[in-house]
Motif scaffolding. Structure first.
Motif, PDB file in Angstrom:
ATOM      1  N   ASN A 165      31.496  34.287 -54.733  1.00  9.41           N
ATOM      2  CA  ASN A 165      30.704  35.498 -54.974  1.00  9.41           C
ATOM      3  C   ASN A 165      30.544  35.767 -56.465  1.00  9.41           C
ATOM      4  O   ASN A 165      29.452  36.115 -56.928  1.00  9.41           O
ATOM      5  CB  ASN A 165      31.336  36.700 -54.277  1.00  9.41           C
ATOM      6  N   ALA A 166      31.608  35.605 -57.227  1.00 10.39           N
ATOM      7  CA  ALA A 166      31.530  35.815 -58.679  1.00 10.39           C
ATOM      8  C   ALA A 166      30.589  34.802 -59.323  1.00 10.39           C
ATOM      9  O   ALA A 166      29.815  35.164 -60.222  1.00 10.39           O
ATOM     10  CB  ALA A 166      32.927  35.712 -59.291  1.00 10.39           C
ATOM     11  N   ALA A 167      30.629  33.558 -58.866  1.00 11.00           N
ATOM     12  CA  ALA A 167      29.746  32.529 -59.426  1.00 11.00           C
ATOM     13  C   ALA A 167      28.286  32.834 -59.102  1.00 11.00           C
ATOM     14  O   ALA A 167      27.400  32.635 -59.948  1.00 11.00           O
ATOM     15  CB  ALA A 167      30.135  31.151 -58.895  1.00 11.00           C
ATOM     16  N   ARG A 168      28.036  33.335 -57.893  1.00 10.27           N
ATOM     17  CA  ARG A 168      26.666  33.687 -57.527  1.00 10.27           C
ATOM     18  C   ARG A 168      26.145  34.858 -58.362  1.00 10.27           C
ATOM     19  O   ARG A 168      24.988  34.850 -58.802  1.00 10.27           O
ATOM     20  CB  ARG A 168      26.587  34.019 -56.041  1.00 10.27           C
ATOM     21  N   VAL A 204      22.768  36.714 -63.036  1.00 12.33           N
ATOM     22  CA  VAL A 204      22.658  37.288 -64.377  1.00 12.33           C
ATOM     23  C   VAL A 204      22.055  36.264 -65.340  1.00 12.33           C
ATOM     24  O   VAL A 204      21.128  36.578 -66.108  1.00 12.33           O
ATOM     25  CB  VAL A 204      24.032  37.778 -64.874  1.00 12.33           C
ATOM     26  N   VAL A 205      22.562  35.043 -65.291  1.00 19.20           N
ATOM     27  CA  VAL A 205      22.046  34.000 -66.185  1.00 19.20           C
ATOM     28  C   VAL A 205      20.588  33.698 -65.860  1.00 19.20           C
ATOM     29  O   VAL A 205      19.773  33.487 -66.769  1.00 19.20           O
ATOM     30  CB  VAL A 205      22.923  32.726 -66.092  1.00 19.20           C
ATOM     31  N   LYS A 206      20.231  33.700 -64.578  1.00 15.65           N
ATOM     32  CA  LYS A 206      18.841  33.454 -64.184  1.00 15.65           C
ATOM     33  C   LYS A 206      17.928  34.542 -64.744  1.00 15.65           C
ATOM     34  O   LYS A 206      16.828  34.251 -65.244  1.00 15.65           O
ATOM     35  CB  LYS A 206      18.742  33.400 -62.657  1.00 15.65           C
ATOM     36  N   ALA A 207      18.398  35.781 -64.661  1.00 18.72           N
ATOM     37  CA  ALA A 207      17.581  36.879 -65.210  1.00 18.72           C
ATOM     38  C   ALA A 207      17.416  36.713 -66.722  1.00 18.72           C
ATOM     39  O   ALA A 207      16.317  36.917 -67.263  1.00 18.72           O
ATOM     40  CB  ALA A 207      18.223  38.221 -64.883  1.00 18.72           C
ATOM     41  N   PHE A 208      18.506  36.329 -67.402  1.00 16.55           N
ATOM     42  CA  PHE A 208      18.410  36.096 -68.844  1.00 16.55           C
ATOM     43  C   PHE A 208      17.492  34.909 -69.145  1.00 16.55           C
ATOM     44  O   PHE A 208      16.734  34.932 -70.109  1.00 16.55           O
ATOM     45  CB  PHE A 208      19.788  35.845 -69.459  1.00 16.55           C
ATOM     46  N   TYR A 209      17.563  33.883 -68.307  1.00 11.14           N
ATOM     47  CA  TYR A 209      16.709  32.705 -68.516  1.00 11.14           C
ATOM     48  C   TYR A 209      15.234  33.074 -68.317  1.00 11.14           C
ATOM     49  O   TYR A 209      14.372  32.628 -69.070  1.00 11.14           O
ATOM     50  CB  TYR A 209      17.119  31.581 -67.568  1.00 11.14           C
ATOM     51  N   ASP A 210      14.976  33.894 -67.299  1.00 10.88           N
ATOM     52  CA  ASP A 210      13.593  34.322 -67.046  1.00 10.88           C
ATOM     53  C   ASP A 210      13.038  35.127 -68.224  1.00 10.88           C
ATOM     54  O   ASP A 210      11.833  35.104 -68.486  1.00 10.88           O
ATOM     55  CB  ASP A 210      13.510  35.137 -65.761  1.00 10.88           C
ATOM     56  N   ALA A 218      19.337  29.554 -72.892  1.00  8.35           N
ATOM     57  CA  ALA A 218      18.731  28.226 -72.733  1.00  8.35           C
ATOM     58  C   ALA A 218      18.878  27.744 -71.292  1.00  8.35           C
ATOM     59  O   ALA A 218      19.691  28.251 -70.511  1.00  8.35           O
ATOM     60  CB  ALA A 218      19.407  27.244 -73.682  1.00  8.35           C
ATOM     61  N   ARG A 219      18.087  26.743 -70.965  1.00  6.57           N
ATOM     62  CA  ARG A 219      18.133  26.150 -69.626  1.00  6.57           C
ATOM     63  C   ARG A 219      19.507  25.559 -69.341  1.00  6.57           C
ATOM     64  O   ARG A 219      19.968  25.556 -68.199  1.00  6.57           O
ATOM     65  CB  ARG A 219      17.051  25.080 -69.500  1.00  6.57           C
ATOM     66  N   GLU A 243      24.479  25.204 -66.086  1.00  8.25           N
ATOM     67  CA  GLU A 243      25.938  25.363 -66.002  1.00  8.25           C
ATOM     68  C   GLU A 243      26.304  26.372 -64.914  1.00  8.25           C
ATOM     69  O   GLU A 243      27.269  26.165 -64.162  1.00  8.25           O
ATOM     70  CB  GLU A 243      26.502  25.810 -67.343  1.00  8.25           C
ATOM     71  N   ALA A 244      25.537  27.446 -64.820  1.00  6.73           N
ATOM     72  CA  ALA A 244      25.801  28.451 -63.788  1.00  6.73           C
ATOM     73  C   ALA A 244      25.567  27.868 -62.397  1.00  6.73           C
ATOM     74  O   ALA A 244      26.333  28.155 -61.457  1.00  6.73           O
ATOM     75  CB  ALA A 244      24.935  29.681 -64.014  1.00  6.73           C
TER      76      ALA A 244
END
Length: 123
Positions: A64-67, A72-78, A83-84, A89-90
């Motif tokens: 759950n924590a990894a998801r 969060v990382v996906k939102a930052f990437y969007d 960086a990709r 890594e996530a």
């Protein structure tokens, strides 16, 4: 009808009586030893089952924590903030957490089967 017993048999009669008594005591202690072995095995397996259940819960929490971290990382990437590489890594962390959960659930099943085996439960 007459019953005769030799006057002196070299202790054969008393030794035979003692031998029967000692054999009965030995059988009783062997029975108690087997009971203790079974009780120990069941206690050990139950403790291992509790540990395995805890490991599954920990693995679920990690997943759950990894998801959440991935989201969060996906939102930052969007938003092009990270960086990709960080997004990948996530994703890897999520896959590792899934693998950890699968291993923990598999170990729990092994421990359950061992407990059933020691209890003599039919499958």
């Amino acid at each position: 009808m007459e019953a005769l017993q030799p006057l002196f048999a070299g202790g054969r009669v008393s030794n035979a009586v003692n031998l029967k008594s000692n054999a009965a005591k030995a059988a009783f202690y062997a029975y108690k030893e087997q009971l203790n072995r079974v009780a120990y095995a069941v206690s050990r397996d139950y403790l291992n089952l509790l540990k395995a259940n805890s490991m599954v819960e920990v693995a679920k929490a990690i997943l759950n924590a990894a998801r959440v971290h991935y989201q969060v990382v996906k939102a930052f990437y969007d938003q092009q903030i990270v960086a990709r590489r960080d997004l990948l890594e996530a994703e890897v962390k999520v896959q590792e957490a899934k693998e950890l959960l699968t291993r923990a659930e598999g170990q729990r099943e092994v421990v359950k089967e061992q407990l059933k085996n020691d209890l003599g439960v039919e499958k």
